[in-house]
Design a protein around this motif. Structure first.
Motif, PDB file in Angstrom:
ATOM      1  N   ASP A 147       0.891   2.472   6.568  1.00  0.00           N
ATOM      2  CA  ASP A 147       0.816   1.195   5.805  1.00  0.00           C
ATOM      3  C   ASP A 147      -0.307   1.277   4.962  1.00  0.00           C
ATOM      4  O   ASP A 147      -1.495   1.799   4.992  1.00  0.00           O
ATOM      5  N   LEU A 148       0.191   0.937   3.722  1.00  0.00           N
ATOM      6  CA  LEU A 148      -0.554   1.047   2.307  1.00  0.00           C
ATOM      7  C   LEU A 148      -0.960  -0.387   1.992  1.00  0.00           C
ATOM      8  O   LEU A 148      -0.109  -1.330   1.762  1.00  0.00           O
ATOM      9  N   GLU A 149      -2.301  -0.564   1.463  1.00  0.00           N
ATOM     10  CA  GLU A 149      -2.826  -1.766   0.948  1.00  0.00           C
ATOM     11  C   GLU A 149      -3.383  -1.467  -0.465  1.00  0.00           C
ATOM     12  O   GLU A 149      -4.387  -0.792  -0.433  1.00  0.00           O
ATOM     13  N   LEU A 150      -2.665  -2.305  -1.316  1.00  0.00           N
ATOM     14  CA  LEU A 150      -3.253  -1.987  -2.781  1.00  0.00           C
ATOM     15  C   LEU A 150      -4.070  -3.261  -3.206  1.00  0.00           C
ATOM     16  O   LEU A 150      -3.812  -4.524  -3.125  1.00  0.00           O
ATOM     17  N   ALA A 151      -5.515  -2.831  -3.310  1.00  0.00           N
ATOM     18  CA  ALA A 151      -6.387  -3.921  -3.878  1.00  0.00           C
ATOM     19  C   ALA A 151      -5.994  -4.442  -5.341  1.00  0.00           C
ATOM     20  O   ALA A 151      -5.905  -3.507  -6.168  1.00  0.00           O
ATOM     21  N   PRO A 152      -6.165  -5.803  -5.407  1.00  0.00           N
ATOM     22  CA  PRO A 152      -5.495  -5.958  -7.133  1.00  0.00           C
ATOM     23  C   PRO A 152      -6.593  -5.552  -8.072  1.00  0.00           C
ATOM     24  O   PRO A 152      -8.024  -6.039  -7.901  1.00  0.00           O
ATOM     25  N   GLN A 153      -6.171  -4.948  -8.814  1.00  0.00           N
ATOM     26  CA  GLN A 153      -6.882  -4.797 -10.283  1.00  0.00           C
ATOM     27  C   GLN A 153      -6.228  -4.712 -11.319  1.00  0.00           C
ATOM     28  O   GLN A 153      -4.977  -4.449 -11.437  1.00  0.00           O
ATOM     29  N   PRO A 154      -6.895  -5.066 -12.647  1.00  0.00           N
ATOM     30  CA  PRO A 154      -6.167  -5.078 -13.791  1.00  0.00           C
ATOM     31  C   PRO A 154      -5.473  -3.495 -14.312  1.00  0.00           C
ATOM     32  O   PRO A 154      -6.186  -2.673 -14.128  1.00  0.00           O
ATOM     33  N   MET A 155      -4.344  -3.750 -14.625  1.00  0.00           N
ATOM     34  CA  MET A 155      -3.503  -2.324 -15.032  1.00  0.00           C
ATOM     35  C   MET A 155      -3.630  -2.068 -16.345  1.00  0.00           C
ATOM     36  O   MET A 155      -2.722  -2.276 -17.314  1.00  0.00           O
ATOM     37  N   HIS A 156      -4.643  -1.609 -16.746  1.00  0.00           N
ATOM     38  CA  HIS A 156      -5.058  -1.033 -18.148  1.00  0.00           C
ATOM     39  C   HIS A 156      -5.447   0.426 -18.067  1.00  0.00           C
ATOM     40  O   HIS A 156      -5.813   0.855 -17.051  1.00  0.00           O
ATOM     41  N   ARG A 157      -5.321   0.831 -19.500  1.00  0.00           N
ATOM     42  CA  ARG A 157      -6.023   2.318 -19.471  1.00  0.00           C
ATOM     43  C   ARG A 157      -7.241   2.465 -19.075  1.00  0.00           C
ATOM     44  O   ARG A 157      -8.116   1.426 -19.381  1.00  0.00           O
ATOM     45  N   ASP A 158      -7.712   3.331 -18.316  1.00  0.00           N
ATOM     46  CA  ASP A 158      -8.901   3.416 -17.483  1.00  0.00           C
ATOM     47  C   ASP A 158      -9.356   2.636 -16.487  1.00  0.00           C
ATOM     48  O   ASP A 158     -10.191   2.607 -15.876  1.00  0.00           O
ATOM     49  N   GLY A 159      -8.443   1.623 -16.123  1.00  0.00           N
ATOM     50  CA  GLY A 159      -8.609   0.735 -14.947  1.00  0.00           C
ATOM     51  C   GLY A 159      -8.506   1.593 -13.962  1.00  0.00           C
ATOM     52  O   GLY A 159      -7.641   2.497 -13.633  1.00  0.00           O
ATOM     53  N   GLN A 160      -9.172   1.152 -12.731  1.00  0.00           N
ATOM     54  CA  GLN A 160      -9.295   1.946 -11.640  1.00  0.00           C
ATOM     55  C   GLN A 160      -8.820   1.052 -10.423  1.00  0.00           C
ATOM     56  O   GLN A 160      -9.385  -0.181 -10.526  1.00  0.00           O
ATOM     57  N   PHE A 161      -7.995   1.393  -9.490  1.00  0.00           N
ATOM     58  CA  PHE A 161      -7.752   0.616  -8.270  1.00  0.00           C
ATOM     59  C   PHE A 161      -7.847   1.344  -6.963  1.00  0.00           C
ATOM     60  O   PHE A 161      -7.860   2.563  -7.146  1.00  0.00           O
ATOM     61  N   THR A 162      -7.927   0.723  -5.964  1.00  0.00           N
ATOM     62  CA  THR A 162      -8.200   1.469  -4.630  1.00  0.00           C
ATOM     63  C   THR A 162      -6.976   1.131  -3.709  1.00  0.00           C
ATOM     64  O   THR A 162      -6.554   0.047  -3.620  1.00  0.00           O
ATOM     65  N   VAL A 163      -6.499   2.198  -2.932  1.00  0.00           N
ATOM     66  CA  VAL A 163      -5.519   2.149  -1.995  1.00  0.00           C
ATOM     67  C   VAL A 163      -6.266   2.258  -0.590  1.00  0.00           C
ATOM     68  O   VAL A 163      -6.873   3.461  -0.578  1.00  0.00           O
ATOM     69  N   THR A 164      -5.787   1.606   0.483  1.00  0.00           N
ATOM     70  CA  THR A 164      -6.103   1.715   1.732  1.00  0.00           C
ATOM     71  C   THR A 164      -5.092   2.169   2.570  1.00  0.00           C
ATOM     72  O   THR A 164      -4.134   1.226   2.574  1.00  0.00           O
ATOM     73  N   ALA A 165      -5.044   3.099   2.989  1.00  0.00           N
ATOM     74  CA  ALA A 165      -3.845   4.082   3.824  1.00  0.00           C
ATOM     75  C   ALA A 165      -4.201   3.920   5.468  1.00  0.00           C
ATOM     76  O   ALA A 165      -5.445   4.389   5.557  1.00  0.00           O
ATOM     77  N   THR A 166      -3.432   3.334   5.878  1.00  0.00           N
ATOM     78  CA  THR A 166      -3.697   3.369   7.540  1.00  0.00           C
ATOM     79  C   THR A 166      -2.677   4.250   8.231  1.00  0.00           C
ATOM     80  O   THR A 166      -1.330   3.607   7.999  1.00  0.00           O
ATOM     81  N   ILE A 167      -2.885   5.203   8.992  1.00  0.00           N
ATOM     82  CA  ILE A 167      -1.853   6.149   9.653  1.00  0.00           C
ATOM     83  C   ILE A 167      -2.075   5.701  11.008  1.00  0.00           C
ATOM     84  O   ILE A 167      -3.311   5.767  11.759  1.00  0.00           O
ATOM     85  N   THR A 168      -1.014   5.334  11.651  1.00  0.00           N
ATOM     86  CA  THR A 168      -0.901   5.043  13.125  1.00  0.00           C
ATOM     87  C   THR A 168       0.007   6.092  13.795  1.00  0.00           C
ATOM     88  O   THR A 168       1.274   6.298  13.236  1.00  0.00           O
ATOM     89  N   ASN A 169      -0.194   6.460  14.958  1.00  0.00           N
ATOM     90  CA  ASN A 169       0.697   7.264  15.838  1.00  0.00           C
ATOM     91  C   ASN A 169       1.424   6.522  16.776  1.00  0.00           C
ATOM     92  O   ASN A 169       0.886   5.987  17.663  1.00  0.00           O
ATOM     93  N   GLU A 170       2.878   5.972  16.435  1.00  0.00           N
ATOM     94  CA  GLU A 170       3.552   5.089  17.316  1.00  0.00           C
ATOM     95  C   GLU A 170       4.236   5.973  18.269  1.00  0.00           C
ATOM     96  O   GLU A 170       5.089   5.294  19.003  1.00  0.00           O
ATOM     97  N   GLY A 171       4.129   7.458  18.346  1.00  0.00           N
ATOM     98  CA  GLY A 171       4.849   8.018  19.184  1.00  0.00           C
ATOM     99  C   GLY A 171       4.098   8.309  20.711  1.00  0.00           C
ATOM    100  O   GLY A 171       3.184   7.674  20.953  1.00  0.00           O
ATOM    101  N   ASP A 172       4.724   8.886  21.794  1.00  0.00           N
ATOM    102  CA  ASP A 172       4.102   9.099  23.234  1.00  0.00           C
ATOM    103  C   ASP A 172       3.147  10.348  22.961  1.00  0.00           C
ATOM    104  O   ASP A 172       2.375  10.486  23.959  1.00  0.00           O
ATOM    105  N   GLY A 173       3.342  11.246  22.279  1.00  0.00           N
ATOM    106  CA  GLY A 173       2.485  12.708  22.126  1.00  0.00           C
ATOM    107  C   GLY A 173       1.327  12.245  21.187  1.00  0.00           C
ATOM    108  O   GLY A 173       1.179  11.539  20.390  1.00  0.00           O
ATOM    109  N   ARG A 174       0.592  13.437  21.062  1.00  0.00           N
ATOM    110  CA  ARG A 174      -0.520  13.639  20.107  1.00  0.00           C
ATOM    111  C   ARG A 174       0.076  14.379  18.858  1.00  0.00           C
ATOM    112  O   ARG A 174       1.035  15.127  18.893  1.00  0.00           O
TER     113      ARG A 174
END
Length: 220
Positions: A147-174
C-alpha cells in the motif's frame, strides 16, 4: 517311516533358521521412527528444526546407528546429530535433531522426506528401517500486499515529496529476505529512504512493515 539322527539334525537346523529369520523380521517391525515436522517456508536460509524419534521394542539392543536423510528438491541439510557411537537398548528411544534450510524456488509438489536408519543387531547383522513423510501440507507461502500513500506536495522542479509504503504479508507462511525497490519514473530523482530499511529479513504471517522514501522532481 524311519527317522534317523541325520534327519533329526536336518529338521533342527531348518527349524532354527526359520526362527532366526522370523526374529529378524519381528525386530525390524518393532523398531519405529516418528517424525516431528515444523512449518516450512521457502527461502528460509536459517532453517527449521526437525526431530526424528527412534523407538526400539525389538527385544534386543541395537548399535552402530546411522541416520541417512534423502531430501527432496529445494531442501538443504544444515546440521544433524551424530549417533554413530550410540547403542539403543530394548524398550528405549532416541531423539535426533536436525535442521533443514530451503531455497527460494521451493514449491509444494511431491516433497517426500525419506529417513533411513541403518543399525546392527546383536548377531552383527546389518539391517535398516526406512520411513517416508510427505511434506506438501507443511509448506506455507507468504503473499505480499503493498500500500502506497503519497503526501501532497507541489510538483515543480526541485520539489520534494514523500511516499509511505506499507508492506503486509497476507499469506500463511513467513517471508524471508524481502528487498524493497521503489520504482523510479522519468522526471524524478532516485528515491532516498528516510525511515526504515530497504530490506526485510523476516516478515511473519499477518505482519506489516512500513518505510518512507523521498523523490525530487528534476524535470516537469
Amino acid at each position: 517311516m524311519k527317522i534317523n539322527s541325520k534327519n533329526i539334525l536336518t529338521i533342527l537346523i531348518a527349524f532354527i533358521m526359520i526362527l532366526s529369520l522370523g526374529s529378524g523380521v519381528m525386530a525390524q517391525d518393532d523398531i519405529t521412527i516418528e517424525q516431528t515436522i515444523p512449518d516450512i517456508y521457502p527461502n528460509d536460509s536459517a532453517g527449521q528444526n526437525y526431530t526424528a524419534e527412534i523407538t526400539n521394542n525389538s527385544g534386543e539392543e541395537i548399535d552402530n546407528l546411522e541416520l541417512v536423510l534423502d531430501l527432496p528438491d529445494g531442501f538443504n541439510l544444515k546440521s544433524k546429530e551424530d549417533i554413530s557411537d550410540v547403542s539403543l537398548e530394548d524398550g528405549s528411544n532416541l531423539q535426533i535433531d536436525y535442521n533443514l534450510s530451503t531455497d527460494a524456488s521451493l514449491d509444494s509438489t511431491d516433497k517426500d522426506l525419506e529417513i533411513k536408519l541403518n543399525y546392527d543387531d546383536q548377531a552383527d547383522n546389518s539391517l535398516d528401517k526406512t520411513y517416508t513423510k510427505n511434506l506438501d501440507d507443511k509448506i506455507l507461502f507468504g503473499e505480499l500486499d503493498i500500500d502506497l500513500e503519497l503526501a501532497p506536495q507541489p510538483m515543480h522542479r526541485d520539489g520534494q515529496f514523500t511516499v509511505t509504503a506499507t508492506i503486509t504479508n497476507e499469506g500463511d507462511g513467513r517471508l524471508f529476505d524481502t528487498t524493497l525497490t521503489p520504482n523510479q519514473s522519468a522526471g524524478f530523482s532516485e528515491p532516498t529512504i528516510i525511515t526504515g530499511e530497504d530490506s526485510i529479513s523476516e516478515l511473519g504471517s499477518g505482519n506489516s512493515y512500513t518505510f518512507q522514501y523521498d523523490y525530487t522532481v528534476v524535470d516537469n
